[in-house]
Write a protein that holds these residues in place. Structure first.
Motif, PDB file in Angstrom:
ATOM      1  N   VAL A 191      13.086  -0.313  -2.032  1.00  0.00           N
ATOM      2  CA  VAL A 191      13.276   0.275  -1.374  1.00  0.00           C
ATOM      3  C   VAL A 191      14.322   0.348  -0.813  1.00  0.00           C
ATOM      4  CG1 VAL A 191      12.845   0.873   1.345  1.00  0.00           C
ATOM      5  CG2 VAL A 191      10.707  -0.105  -0.413  1.00  0.00           C
ATOM      6  N   GLU A 192      15.289   1.692  -0.927  1.00  0.00           N
ATOM      7  CA  GLU A 192      16.342   1.319  -0.263  1.00  0.00           C
ATOM      8  C   GLU A 192      17.243   1.710   1.403  1.00  0.00           C
ATOM      9  OE1 GLU A 192      20.049   1.645  -0.849  1.00  0.00           O
ATOM     10  OE2 GLU A 192      19.637   2.833  -2.268  1.00  0.00           O
ATOM     11  N   PHE A 193      17.925   0.669   0.939  1.00  0.00           N
ATOM     12  CA  PHE A 193      18.561   0.625   2.486  1.00  0.00           C
ATOM     13  C   PHE A 193      20.007   0.589   2.312  1.00  0.00           C
ATOM     14  CE2 PHE A 193      14.593  -1.973   2.648  1.00  0.00           C
ATOM     15  CZ  PHE A 193      14.164  -1.595   4.206  1.00  0.00           C
ATOM     16  N   GLY A 194      20.676   1.430   1.710  1.00  0.00           N
ATOM     17  CA  GLY A 194      21.817   2.154   2.336  1.00  0.00           C
ATOM     18  C   GLY A 194      22.896   1.276   1.522  1.00  0.00           C
ATOM     19  N   GLY A 195      22.297  -0.403   1.052  1.00  0.00           N
ATOM     20  CA  GLY A 195      23.199  -1.447  -0.131  1.00  0.00           C
ATOM     21  C   GLY A 195      24.057  -1.717   0.924  1.00  0.00           C
ATOM     22  N   ARG A 196      23.921  -1.642   2.269  1.00  0.00           N
ATOM     23  CA  ARG A 196      24.925  -2.667   3.560  1.00  0.00           C
ATOM     24  C   ARG A 196      23.554  -4.197   4.180  1.00  0.00           C
ATOM     25  NH1 ARG A 196      26.563   2.199   6.985  1.00  0.00           N
ATOM     26  NH2 ARG A 196      28.391   3.207   6.079  1.00  0.00           N
ATOM     27  N   ASP A 197      23.031  -4.787   2.625  1.00  0.00           N
ATOM     28  CA  ASP A 197      22.200  -5.865   3.193  1.00  0.00           C
ATOM     29  C   ASP A 197      23.191  -6.798   3.968  1.00  0.00           C
ATOM     30  OD1 ASP A 197      20.757  -4.441   1.406  1.00  0.00           O
ATOM     31  OD2 ASP A 197      20.984  -6.097  -0.320  1.00  0.00           O
ATOM     32  N   GLY A 198      24.049  -7.209   4.302  1.00  0.00           N
ATOM     33  CA  GLY A 198      24.370  -7.829   5.904  1.00  0.00           C
ATOM     34  C   GLY A 198      24.645  -7.141   6.768  1.00  0.00           C
ATOM     35  N   LEU A 199      24.574  -5.663   7.129  1.00  0.00           N
ATOM     36  CA  LEU A 199      24.596  -5.477   8.266  1.00  0.00           C
ATOM     37  C   LEU A 199      22.888  -5.357   9.128  1.00  0.00           C
ATOM     38  CD1 LEU A 199      27.447  -2.195   8.388  1.00  0.00           C
ATOM     39  CD2 LEU A 199      27.166  -4.191   9.384  1.00  0.00           C
ATOM     40  N   ALA A 200      22.133  -5.297   7.489  1.00  0.00           N
ATOM     41  CA  ALA A 200      20.662  -4.795   7.605  1.00  0.00           C
ATOM     42  C   ALA A 200      20.236  -5.937   8.593  1.00  0.00           C
ATOM     43  CB  ALA A 200      19.646  -5.012   6.542  1.00  0.00           C
ATOM     44  N   MET A 201      20.742  -7.252   7.953  1.00  0.00           N
ATOM     45  CA  MET A 201      20.757  -8.562   8.746  1.00  0.00           C
ATOM     46  C   MET A 201      20.895  -8.477  10.294  1.00  0.00           C
ATOM     47  SD  MET A 201      19.703 -10.682   6.545  1.00  0.00           S
ATOM     48  CE  MET A 201      19.170  -9.205   6.043  1.00  0.00           C
ATOM     49  N   LEU A 221       0.730  -1.141  -0.095  1.00  0.00           N
ATOM     50  CA  LEU A 221      -0.321   0.214   0.364  1.00  0.00           C
ATOM     51  C   LEU A 221       1.491   1.247   0.025  1.00  0.00           C
ATOM     52  CD1 LEU A 221      -2.487   1.254  -0.317  1.00  0.00           C
ATOM     53  CD2 LEU A 221      -2.785   1.324   2.408  1.00  0.00           C
ATOM     54  N   PHE A 222       2.211   1.069   0.512  1.00  0.00           N
ATOM     55  CA  PHE A 222       3.301   2.163   0.667  1.00  0.00           C
ATOM     56  C   PHE A 222       3.506   2.751  -0.878  1.00  0.00           C
ATOM     57  CE2 PHE A 222       3.989   2.481   5.635  1.00  0.00           C
ATOM     58  CZ  PHE A 222       2.339   2.798   5.514  1.00  0.00           C
ATOM     59  N   HIS A 223       3.634   1.666  -1.464  1.00  0.00           N
ATOM     60  CA  HIS A 223       4.756   1.710  -2.466  1.00  0.00           C
ATOM     61  C   HIS A 223       3.560   1.992  -3.447  1.00  0.00           C
ATOM     62  CE1 HIS A 223       7.258   0.910  -6.034  1.00  0.00           C
ATOM     63  NE2 HIS A 223       6.141   0.268  -6.726  1.00  0.00           N
ATOM     64  N   VAL A 224       2.269   1.940  -3.172  1.00  0.00           N
ATOM     65  CA  VAL A 224       1.396   2.812  -4.684  1.00  0.00           C
ATOM     66  C   VAL A 224       0.580   4.019  -4.043  1.00  0.00           C
ATOM     67  CG1 VAL A 224      -1.757   2.565  -5.055  1.00  0.00           C
ATOM     68  CG2 VAL A 224       0.092   0.203  -4.831  1.00  0.00           C
ATOM     69  N   MET A 225       0.836   3.959  -3.158  1.00  0.00           N
ATOM     70  CA  MET A 225       0.965   5.498  -2.350  1.00  0.00           C
ATOM     71  C   MET A 225       1.890   6.137  -2.656  1.00  0.00           C
ATOM     72  SD  MET A 225      -1.711   4.872   0.786  1.00  0.00           S
ATOM     73  CE  MET A 225      -1.120   6.458   0.817  1.00  0.00           C
ATOM     74  N   LEU A 226       3.316   6.027  -2.432  1.00  0.00           N
ATOM     75  CA  LEU A 226       4.632   6.701  -2.652  1.00  0.00           C
ATOM     76  C   LEU A 226       5.164   6.673  -3.349  1.00  0.00           C
ATOM     77  CD1 LEU A 226       4.728   5.897   1.401  1.00  0.00           C
ATOM     78  CD2 LEU A 226       3.333   7.668   0.377  1.00  0.00           C
ATOM     79  N   SER A 227       4.968   5.918  -4.155  1.00  0.00           N
ATOM     80  CA  SER A 227       5.872   5.568  -5.747  1.00  0.00           C
ATOM     81  C   SER A 227       6.598   6.659  -6.139  1.00  0.00           C
ATOM     82  CB  SER A 227       5.094   4.952  -6.031  1.00  0.00           C
ATOM     83  OG  SER A 227       4.397   5.343  -6.901  1.00  0.00           O
ATOM     84  N   ASN A 228       5.058   7.687  -6.396  1.00  0.00           N
ATOM     85  CA  ASN A 228       5.984   8.972  -7.443  1.00  0.00           C
ATOM     86  C   ASN A 228       5.510  10.058  -6.119  1.00  0.00           C
ATOM     87  OD1 ASN A 228       5.141   7.295  -9.593  1.00  0.00           O
ATOM     88  ND2 ASN A 228       3.121   7.830  -9.346  1.00  0.00           N
TER      89      ASN A 228
END
Length: 413
Positions: A284-294, A32-39
């Motif tokens: 969605v951008e998480f800063g390219g630190r997917d390992g630390l996101a875990m 729902l966020f993606h549909v509402m906030l994509s633009n």
């Protein structure tokens, strides 16, 4: 122990409230966020203002050379383009273009090299036209201000030019054609109007990612129902299953340890599913630190498990009552994490500025901050500081749960 762990995980995953509120609801809300906030980010971008310039003798004269350079600068294609400039030969042609609505303004240059603009009254009554006219007016006003300051500087400092008295207008015009004036004006223009955009964050800031980070905090707190169900299934006075387990061959301490481990694993993979959906499906951008996101997901899962254990260990309250307490805590904390739209974001910012301690004790806000710190800060110090706060929260909740789950005697089960 292994069989009990696998059985507990299967039991938790098959719970209807876990399936709906912990797994499906965050995915649906993210969609729902993606549909509402994509633009929404594109809505803040303003297209270059269209205008025409009369390319006559005054425009092509030596005194207008710096205006031509400035016009080329602000109409160059790119992220900083302000004007979309077209050239016409005569003023009449420019007026026709403006009256037709194809351009917001017509720019002319006088004998001194100073620009002015002409607009259509019909275009001025429209919102888009007035915005474009304001952009053109701002650019021309900036140039005229620079020109006036440059001229005043020259007139007020005759000694710097080797003159005994301030020059006349004729002498000023003659000097304007000299190489010295050209170099001085170029240097002045460079210092006055040329700027360099500097990003102080790791990635370009977005007005929408905060909603997704707040959603991750919300999902972490919604997951406390997992450990509530796990603890209730191991307590003698909360369910028939718990009563039967208390008379089994496995000690209550081991049953609670298995329940906590199973809850942590279940919550972690639920959060991992939500993260993977946002990251790879919604982009969605998480800063390219997917390992630390875990690592952030693991800290959120640990905090959620501990909080659920503390609520699940409360005596003399039914499982639906504990679930209601968990839902109230989740919705209240998510409000101050900025989940419920722009007013909620503004409230969260005001609370963060006026009462930082309130954010520090808000588990949903800290879970959201973990991803915010990971995305935008070059240093990992804020990220690990947030993880420490989540770990301290988990420790406090586990201590409360341990005190509430100590050995008890029951008159009847």
């Amino acid at each position: 122990m292994g069989a009990l762990f696998a059985h507990t995980v299967r039991m938790l995953v098959r719970q209807r409230d876990v399936l709906i509120w912990v797994i499906l609801f965050p995915l649906a809300l993210a969609t729902l966020f993606h549909v509402m906030l994509s633009n929404i980010d594109e809505s803040y971008r303003v297209d270059p203002a269209s205008c025409v310039v009369v390319a006559d003798d005054n425009f092509n004269s030596e005194r207008a050379v710096f205006f031509r350079e400035m016009l080329d600068e602000v109409s160059a294609p790119g992220a900083g383009q302000l004007l979309d400039v077209a050239k016409v030969a005569t003023l009449e042609e420019g007026r026709e273009v403006v009256l037709s609505g194809d351009a917001a303004a017509c720019i002319t240059v006088d004998e001194e090299g100073l620009p002015s603009m002409q607009v259509s009254p019909l275009a001025a009554s429209l919102t888009t036209g007035s915005i474009d006219q304001s952009v053109v007016r701002a650019v021309l006003d900036q140039y005229r201000q620079i020109y006036a300051e440059m001229k005043q500087t020259f007139l007020s400092q005759p000694s710097a030019q080797g003159m005994q008295a301030p020059p006349s207008e004729g002498e000023l015009a003659e000097f304007a054609r000299s190489a010295g004036m050209s170099e001085a004006a170029s240097a002045f223009m460079s210092d006055a109007v040329r700027t360099q955009q500097v990003d102080v964050l790791r990635v370009q800031a977005s007005s929408t990612v905060r909603y997704y980070y707040a959603l991750m905090g919300f999902a972490a707190l919604m997951s406390i129902t997992v450990s509530i169900n796990a603890v209730s299934a191991a307590r003698a006075n909360t369910s028939a299953v718990g009563a039967r387990r208390q008379v089994s061959g496995v000690s209550p301490a081991r049953q609670l340890a298995v329940a906590m481990a199973a809850s942590f694993v279940t919550v972690f993979f639920c959060l991992l599913l939500a993260f993977a959906y946002m990251r790879f499906v919604l982009g969605v951008e998480f800063g390219g630190r997917d390992g630390l996101a875990m690592l952030a997901l693991a800290a959120c899962a640990l905090m959620s498990t501990a909080l659920g254990a503390a609520i699940g260990a409360i005596p003399k309250i039914s499982i639906p009552g504990k679930t209601g307490i968990a839902t109230g805590i989740t919705c209240f904390c998510a409000l101050f994490a900025g989940l419920y739209g722009e007013p909620s974001m503004q409230l969260a910012d005001r609370v963060s500025q006026s009462a930082p301690w309130a954010v520090l004790v808000n588990p949903a806000a800290q879970a959201a901050n973990a991803f915010y710190d990971l995305t935008y800060y070059d240093s990992l110090a804020p990220f690990f500081a947030t993880l420490c706060v989540l770990a301290v929260m988990a420790a406090v909740f586990f201590v409360v749960a341990a005190l509430l789950m100590r050995r008890q005697n029951y008159e009847r089960l």
